[in-house]
Enzyme design. Sequence first.
Site, PDB file in Angstrom:
ATOM      1  N   HIS A 123       0.857  -1.186   0.000  1.00 57.33           N
ATOM      2  CA  HIS A 123       0.000   0.000   0.000  1.00 57.33           C
ATOM      3  C   HIS A 123       0.895   1.238   0.000  1.00 57.33           C
ATOM      4  O   HIS A 123       2.027   1.208   0.488  1.00 57.33           O
ATOM      5  CB  HIS A 123      -0.862  -0.047   1.268  1.00 57.33           C
ATOM      6  N   ASP A 201       2.834  -4.402   8.139  1.00 56.93           N
ATOM      7  CA  ASP A 201       1.604  -3.635   7.942  1.00 56.93           C
ATOM      8  C   ASP A 201       0.440  -4.602   8.149  1.00 56.93           C
ATOM      9  O   ASP A 201       0.148  -5.434   7.297  1.00 56.93           O
ATOM     10  CB  ASP A 201       1.594  -3.055   6.521  1.00 56.93           C
ATOM     11  N   GLN A 204      -4.894  -4.928   7.227  1.00 56.84           N
ATOM     12  CA  GLN A 204      -5.934  -5.833   6.738  1.00 56.84           C
ATOM     13  C   GLN A 204      -6.010  -7.139   7.516  1.00 56.84           C
ATOM     14  O   GLN A 204      -6.904  -7.943   7.264  1.00 56.84           O
ATOM     15  CB  GLN A 204      -5.705  -6.136   5.254  1.00 56.84           C
ATOM     16  N   LYS A 227     -10.575  -0.498  10.759  1.00 53.65           N
ATOM     17  CA  LYS A 227     -10.717  -1.706   9.946  1.00 53.65           C
ATOM     18  C   LYS A 227     -11.068  -2.932  10.794  1.00 53.65           C
ATOM     19  O   LYS A 227     -11.144  -4.050  10.272  1.00 53.65           O
ATOM     20  CB  LYS A 227      -9.433  -1.961   9.150  1.00 53.65           C
ATOM     21  N   CYS A 365      -4.763   2.389  -3.705  1.00 49.81           N
ATOM     22  CA  CYS A 365      -3.499   2.858  -3.123  1.00 49.81           C
ATOM     23  C   CYS A 365      -2.371   1.854  -3.347  1.00 49.81           C
ATOM     24  O   CYS A 365      -1.468   1.707  -2.504  1.00 49.81           O
ATOM     25  CB  CYS A 365      -3.650   3.164  -1.632  1.00 49.81           C
TER      26      CYS A 365
END
Length: 408
Positions: A123, A201, A204, A227, A365
């Site tokens: 991303h 990261d 998600q 999220k 993104c």
Amino acid sequence: MRPLGVEIRGEFPILDQQVHGKPLVYLDNAATTQKPRRVIEALSRYYERDNSNVHRGLHELSNRATAQYEEARERVARFLGAPSAETIVFTRGTTEGINLVANSWGARSIGQGDHILLTEMEHHSNIVPWQLLAERTGARIEWAPVTGDEGMLDMEVVREKLARRPKLFAFVHISNSLGTINPAAELCALARESGVTTLVDAAQSAGHMFLDVREMGCDFLAFSGHKLCGPTGIGGLYGRADLLEGMPPWQGGGEMISRVGFDGTAFKAPPHRFEAGTPDIAGAIGLGVAVDYVDELGRARIFDHDAGLAREAYERLGSIPGMRLLGPRQARAGLVSFALDGVHAHDVVSLANEEGIALRGGHHCTQPLMRKLGLASSARASFYFYNTPGEVDRLVETVGQIEKFFRR
């Protein structure tokens, strides 16, 4: 044990509405998830009863606000399997967490001639901060390749690049464009063998699957609250205690100091060293409630539910003429990105919206990845535990109708 899907939807007020005269089908969960009533009520309760600044007052409202804020930090630490609350820094989300590491740890640890390893599926929030750092320091960025539409990392190349000892390996746990689940523990172990610092990261993954930073073996991990059913504008950064202790402040101001004088300033220990100014108190409290809620449902169950819906959607969308599906066919997370031949993703999303279905269309993104795949954009359906098989039916039917409309 509470069932997922239809039975839990009543806890999400926003889902009980119609869009263009049709029941809302919300399939944009990779962008943000909806909020259960208990999170909404926690925010209201804070502002109605406890609103005050934290850490700086001796009165009852400040004491209550501070207790709830720090209890939320303790709760997030348990959620991530962190060794202590002192390893959790509250941030605005994944993007700010990564920028914090880049501007504090990175500015001190990366210099001229060093290199940073990223993957081609990152991303923008895990690309741009490192590009800015590289421009300032004279470092360079190398890329671990993705294997085309299948969307897997080329692990042999990853091993070769890690053997060259980059200063940092920053990678996404679950790709927001591909649904690929990267083997985080294996990647961190490979990096550790070469003395490479890692940043994961987890935007998600944190709300969709079980995470334990100690089992994963990462040095840093960033995630976003919105999220995983939490409020927007709040998230967290896990950092290994010794790394946080050696990092200088990124932003200066109130709250992060122990002493200020005309001759200089002394700073607090982590995590407060990295939380300058008045924080998002209500957001942190709401995040604590959200992680309780997610754990009450069970992250293993959530993963199975979401991945099952994604597998069903992937297989059925694949039968539509002109369909190009992105990401692995097996062992994928709860999202499906796709492109219809000759149809822009924005047209797909706009027409789906007319049927009450919320999708996401664009480059997500991940412009470098889209260019590598030869795509300007893709459409994405992303699932969460309140989605149902019936909503997959509506998705597939609607996309099929869109394909027929443009084919005519």
